[in-house]
Design an enzyme around this catalytic site. Structure first.
Site, PDB file in Angstrom:
ATOM      1  N   TRP A 179       0.838  -1.208   0.000  1.00  0.00           N
ATOM      2  CA  TRP A 179       0.000   0.000   0.000  1.00  0.00           C
ATOM      3  C   TRP A 179       0.870   1.255   0.000  1.00  0.00           C
ATOM      4  O   TRP A 179       0.546   2.244  -0.646  1.00  0.00           O
ATOM      5  CB  TRP A 179      -0.905   0.003   1.230  1.00  0.00           C
ATOM      6  N   HIS A 180       1.997   1.185   0.701  1.00  0.00           N
ATOM      7  CA  HIS A 180       2.850   2.362   0.803  1.00  0.00           C
ATOM      8  C   HIS A 180       3.560   2.684  -0.506  1.00  0.00           C
ATOM      9  O   HIS A 180       3.866   3.853  -0.763  1.00  0.00           O
ATOM     10  CB  HIS A 180       3.887   2.165   1.910  1.00  0.00           C
ATOM     11  N   GLY A 181       3.829   1.702  -1.311  1.00  0.00           N
ATOM     12  CA  GLY A 181       4.531   1.997  -2.552  1.00  0.00           C
ATOM     13  C   GLY A 181       4.607   0.805  -3.476  1.00  0.00           C
ATOM     14  O   GLY A 181       4.640  -0.347  -3.033  1.00  0.00           O
TER      15      GLY A 181
END
Length: 472
Positions: A324-326
Site C-alpha cells: 500500500w505504501h509503494g
C-alpha cells in the site's frame, strides 16, 4: 496545495469564515465545503477531480444497493463489485507499471518475452487514502455496522480537504455523524487546534526538512561516499524525518479540521517509545493500523484459526501494508520485516509455559532500543531507491568506521534528539501547554502564534518540500 504555503493560507482564510457563516444552514454548508475541497484537490491537477467524483458516486450507489439488498448473496456480489472497482482503479494508477515490470522480469528468467509496455502513469495525490476510506464505508455497510448516508454527506466525508491527500484515514462512523447538525463555534477547541498546527509546522518545516537536506538525502543518494557513522546517523535521521514529516502533516490536518468544527481521530502516539513492534503499530499511523486490522487481518481469520494461521495472517497483512505504501519490492520487504517481527513476538508469547517478565526500567530500555533499531532497519528499505542502494546502506554500516564524518553536525544530532526525545515527554505535557495557551488573552495568543510562526519560518529552509506521504 500544500499546507505550509501562502497559497493554502489564502485559501483557508477565505474558506474558514465562509464555512462558519454558512454553518447554521447545513444544506448550504455541505455544497460549499464540497466545492472548496474540490478546488483544494484540483490545485495539483484538475483532471483527477473527476476520479474523486467517480469514486464518490460509485461507492455511494453500491453502498445503498448493498443496504437495500434482500439476500446475503446479493450483498456479497455487490460488495465484491464495489471492491473490484476501488481496487481496480488503485491498481491501475499505482501498480500497473510495477506489475508490468515485475512480470517482464519473471518472464525473462523463464526465457519468455511478454508484449507489455510501461505507461509511466501519474499517481493521483491521496488516492490511497480516499480509496481506503471508501472501502471502509462500503464494508461497514455490508457488515451492518453503518447505514449509508446521502450522496451529499458522503461526498463531504470523502473529499473533506483537511484529510483528503494524506489522511488520517477517517471512518464513516467517525465523521459522517458530525455532518448531521451544525457545529457550535463556542465548542471549538482553538487552543488545541493552534497548538497542533504550530507544532505540526515546526516538525515538518524545521525538523523534517532540516534532516532531509543536511544528511538524509546525501546518505541515501550516495551511500558509498559516506562513513559508517554518517550512514548510521543518516538512518536514525530518516526515522525522525519521516515521523516529523507525517505526524506534522496529520497534526496540521487535525488542527485545521478542529478550526472548522470537526474532530479527527489521533494518528500518532509517540511511536519511538514503543517497547515492541506490536506496540509500535498501536502508535504509528494509528488509523492505517486499525484499517489493516479491521479490513485485512480479521477477515483473513485473525488469531481465531490457530497459531500458524495467525502468523501467516500477520505476515500477509504487513506485506499488503508495505505494498500500500509503494509500488516496489523494497516496500514489500519493509512490510515483511514488520510482519516477521510481529509473528516472532506472537510466537514468543505462544510458547508453552511462557511467563511475561517483570516490567522493570532496564527491560523497558532494552525493549525500546531493540524495537527502535528493528524499525530503523526496515526504514532503510522504505527509503532506499533499490535493493542495491539498501544493501550499500547496510554494508556501509560496518565497513567505513574511522572515516571523516562532516555530515554529523551538532545541528543534525540536536534535531534527532528533539525528534526522539519529545516522544518521551509526559503525556500531560502538551495538554498543560494548551491549557496555559488557552488562558492567555486573545492578543497574547496572537503574539505567541506570531512568534512561533516567525521562528519556524526563520529556522526552516527556503521553500517547502512536499510531504513524504503525498506519494502514497
Amino acid at each position: 496545495m500544500l499546507f505550509p504555503t501562502s497559497t493554502f493560507a489564502i485559501f483557508f482564510l477565505i474558506v474558514l469564515p465562509l464555512s462558519w457563516l454558512l454553518m447554521p444552514n447545513v444544506h448550504r454548508w455541505r455544497p460549499f465545503i464540497i466545492v472548496a475541497s474540490y478546488v483544494f484537490y484540483s490545485w495539483w491537477d484538475w483532471r483527477f477531480v473527476f476520479l474523486l467524483a467517480g469514486c464518490t458516486i460509485w461507492n455511494q450507489v453500491l453502498a445503498v444497493r448493498i443496504h437495500n439488498a434482500t439476500t446475503e448473496a446479493q450483498k456479497k456480489a455487490l460488495l465484491w463489485l464495489a471492491l473490484a472497482g476501488d481496487l481496480g482503479v488503485l491498481a491501475y494508477f499505482k501498480y500497473y507499471d510495477f506489475f508490468v515490470d515485475s512480470s517482464q522480469s519473471a518472464a525473462a528468467i523463464a526465457g519468455l518475452d511478454l508484449p507489455l509496455s510501461l505507461k509511466t502513469i501519474i499517481l493521483p495525490v491521496g488516492i490511497s487514502f480516499y480509496t481506503f476510506m471508501a472501502i471502509s464505508y462500503v464494508v461497514d455497510t455490508y457488515r451492518g455496522d453503518f447505514v449509508p448516508t446521502t450522496l451529499e454527506k458522503f461526498a463531504v466525508y470523502l473529499s473533506f480537504f483537511p484529510h483528503l491527500v494524506a489522511g488520517p484515514i477517517v471512518r464513516g462512523s467517525e465523521l459522517i455523524p458530525q455532518l448531521d447538525t451544525p457545529r457550535n463555534p463556542r465548542r471549538v477547541d482553538t487552543s488545541r487546534a493552534f497548538y497542533l498546527i504550530a507544532t505540526g509546522l515546526f516538525k515538518k518545516v524545521v525538523i523534517a526538512n532540516y534532516l532531509a537536506s543536511h544528511i538524509v538525502d546525501q546518505v541515501f543518494g550516495a551511500p558509498n561516499q559516506h562513513s559508517s557513522l554518517e550512514i548510521l546517523i543518516g538512518v536514525y535521521a530518516y526515522a525522525v524525518q519521516i515521523y516529523a514529516d507525517f505526524s506534522g502533516y496529520t497534526d496540521i490536518a487535525i488542527g485545521i479540521a478542529l478550526l472548522l468544527g470537526f474532530t479527527f481521530p489521533r494518528n500518532f502516539d509517540s511511536p519511538y517509545a514503543a517497547v515492541s513492534l506490536q506496540d509500535f503499530w498501536r502508535r504509528w499511523h494509528m488509523t492505517l493500523s486499525r484499517w489493516l486490522r479491521d479490513y485485512v487481518y480479521i477477515p483473513l481469520g485473525g488469531n481465531r484459526k490457530g497459531k500458524v494461521v495467525t502468523y501467516r495472517n500477520l505476515m500477509l497483512t504487513m506485506l499488503l501494508g508495505g505494498l500500500w505504501h509503494g509500488a516496489g519490492w523494497t516496500f514489500i520487504v519493509w512490510g515483511g520485516i514488520h510482519g516477521t517481527g510481529l509473528a516472532l513476538e506472537r510466537w514468543r508469547h505462544d510458547r508453552p509455559g511462557y511467563v511475561e517478565p517483570r516490567d522493570t526500567l532496564q527491560r523497558r530500555v532494552i525493549s525500546r532500543v531493540i524495537t527502535f533499531n528493528v524499525v530503523c532497519l526496515a526504514w532503510i528499505f522504505f527509503r532506499a531507491d533499490s535493493f542495491a542502494s539498501a544493501w550499500d546502506i547496510i554494508t556501509g554500516l560496518f565497513t567505513g568506521w574511522g572515516q571523516a564524518s562532516p555530515l554529523v553536525t551538532g545541528g543534525v544530532l540536536l534535531a534527532i534528539a528533539v525528534g526522539i526525545g519529545s516522544q518521551y515527554l509526559p503525556a500531560r505535557f502538551p495538554y498543560a501547554l494548551m491549557d496555559r495557551f488557552g488562558r492567555l488573552p486573545v492578543l497574547g495568543q496572537a503574539a505567541v502564534l506570531a512568534v512561533a510562526l516567525m521562528l519556524t519560518n526563520t529556522m526552516g529552509p527556503e521553500g517547502v518540500a512536499p510531504f513524504i506521504y503525498f506519494r502514497f
